[in-house]
Design a protein around this motif. Structure first.
Motif: not given
Lengths: 275, 275
Positions: A92-98, A135-139
């Motif tokens: 999920l964090g990776s999807a946010v970063r994409h 969070y917004s940063a994918g963390n």
């Protein structure tokens, strides 16, 4: 805005979201903020999202196909084959970063923050249930027994009742009731949060749930909670003694108590020093 | 942070403030946020402040000597000779602007917002009581019967109980109790708000008050309110029926109600469309 809350208990997980989205007060729409991913017997996951709707919708879309390299040389990791909720949260964090890579720069040029926050929880296989805030940063961070709930969006109005009630030992249905009371306080004080609600209750180790309901203004249970809570709160409030200023001995005195602090000084003319 | 609340009723005014100031979590101090200005028989005014402490302290200092030109050619207008609370609020707005002229540019260079908000209320002579909220730009709004209270600082936790209880007809002592309950919810959920509290109750047309008290952790009334409210809230919460998922006819059903909204769809595999 949005209000979403999720609780992790020994008995299971509770997820609750509203469905109001607004871009300014004159542009209010209804969008669901919850998605349930379920492969019965294998995994149950629930995602709640707040923040910029274009970002959270993109994240949800990408999440279905997002892959992370498997460091042990196996198949790429997706939310559908991840062996732990921690790995699923990494996906999920990776999807946010994409989405950030795709839209972040253009949003910045338009003066729009890359603002998204998510709650993601569930259970995979024989691992225990886990609950994350992303969070917004994918963390992300994970709920613990000391902090068994997460809130995103308009979280403050509804926090006091959660603080008072929720512990890891709270029964599932009681936690669901508490989440609904928390939502009621938020609905009452903030226009940017609105019905219908989505409520999901997951029982530990079930790896599926059928306790999913959509709650609108006609839902008898939520109407009962709203009316009862408001009315009883008022009764409790009325039952507390008013403050009495003369310190009469039959009441709990408001004044005349020992205090280490200085009483407030009145300023009585323009020449008087404040301190 | 800070939490201050002021209520305007037919019966009078209530002011309540905390005293915690923080510059980061590791730098927490106690500063009083309330000042009472009183010339008995002539005027009673109370000022509550939140935001950057250096700004609000400067505003309070300058307010003692701030003057506005009198358009009718009389003496300059100060808070001590203003003929209406509206004029006194204009003097306060002017003091805020003076601090902005002095410090605004340097604060901006340091990356610090010019952030201050104030509540200012009271009564002058034969005019009715008035209550204002003053913003960083020195502009202000006034409380009305529809919106009889203002909050500054960490206002959200404590808003639901005010929304439920306060109307212009609320008696003074009941409003003071409500402000204390609102403060209790805020103290419980936010570390950046702290004791001691300053409470002032002003009775309409008195043009002075002796109902001023400082409340710390030893205050018997506030201890009673905190304990009773927490405990009774819990009893009310426990008395509300839990949600029941099977829709058995003896209870208020959570599911199976008529709803215009679609029930939430589960996503069961990577190929499935979200919408």
């Amino acid at each position: 805005m949005t209000y979403c809350v999720a609780v992790k208990l020994k008995a299971g997980l509770v997820f609750l979201s509203d469905s109001r989205t607004n871009a300014g007060l004159d542009q209010i729409s209804t969008f669901r903020k919850m998605i349930v991913y379920e492969k019965p017997g294998d995994r149950f996951m629930c995602l709640l999202s707040a923040g910029n709707l274009s970002i959270s919708q993109s994240v949800r879309e990408i999440l279905q196909v997002e892959q992370l390299a498997d460091h042990e040389g196996g198949d790429p990791v997706t939310i559908w084959n991840a062996r732990s909720m921690f790995d699923a949260a990494r996906v999920l964090g990776s999807a946010v970063r994409h989405v950030f890579e795709r839209d972040g720069e253009a949003l910045k040029r338009a003066g729009v923050d890359f603002n998204v926050s998510m709650i993601f929880g569930g259970q995979i296989g024989s691992e225990g249930m886990r609950l994350f805030q992303v969070y917004s940063a994918g963390n992300f961070i994970e709920a613990t027994p000391e902090t068994p709930f997460f809130q995103i969006g308009e979280s403050k109005y509804g926090k006091p009742v959660l603080d008072r009630v929720i512990t890891p030992d709270t029964p599932l249905d009681e936690a669901a009731k508490c989440a609904l009371v928390s939502m009621d306080s938020t609905l009452k004080s903030n226009l940017s949060v609105g019905l219908p609600l989505d409520l999901v209750v997951y029982e530990a180790d079930a790896l599926k749930t059928d306790r999913i309901t959509c709650i609108d203004e006609n839902n008898p249970y939520f109407r009962m909670v709203r009316n009862t809570w408001g009315q009883k709160l008022r009764e409790v409030f009325d039952a507390i003694e008013h403050p009495v200023w003369d310190g009469s001995p039959t009441t709990v005195p408001l004044m005349g108590c020992s205090t280490r602090s200085q009483p407030l000084k009145k300023i009585t003319n323009p020449k008087e020093k404040l301190i």
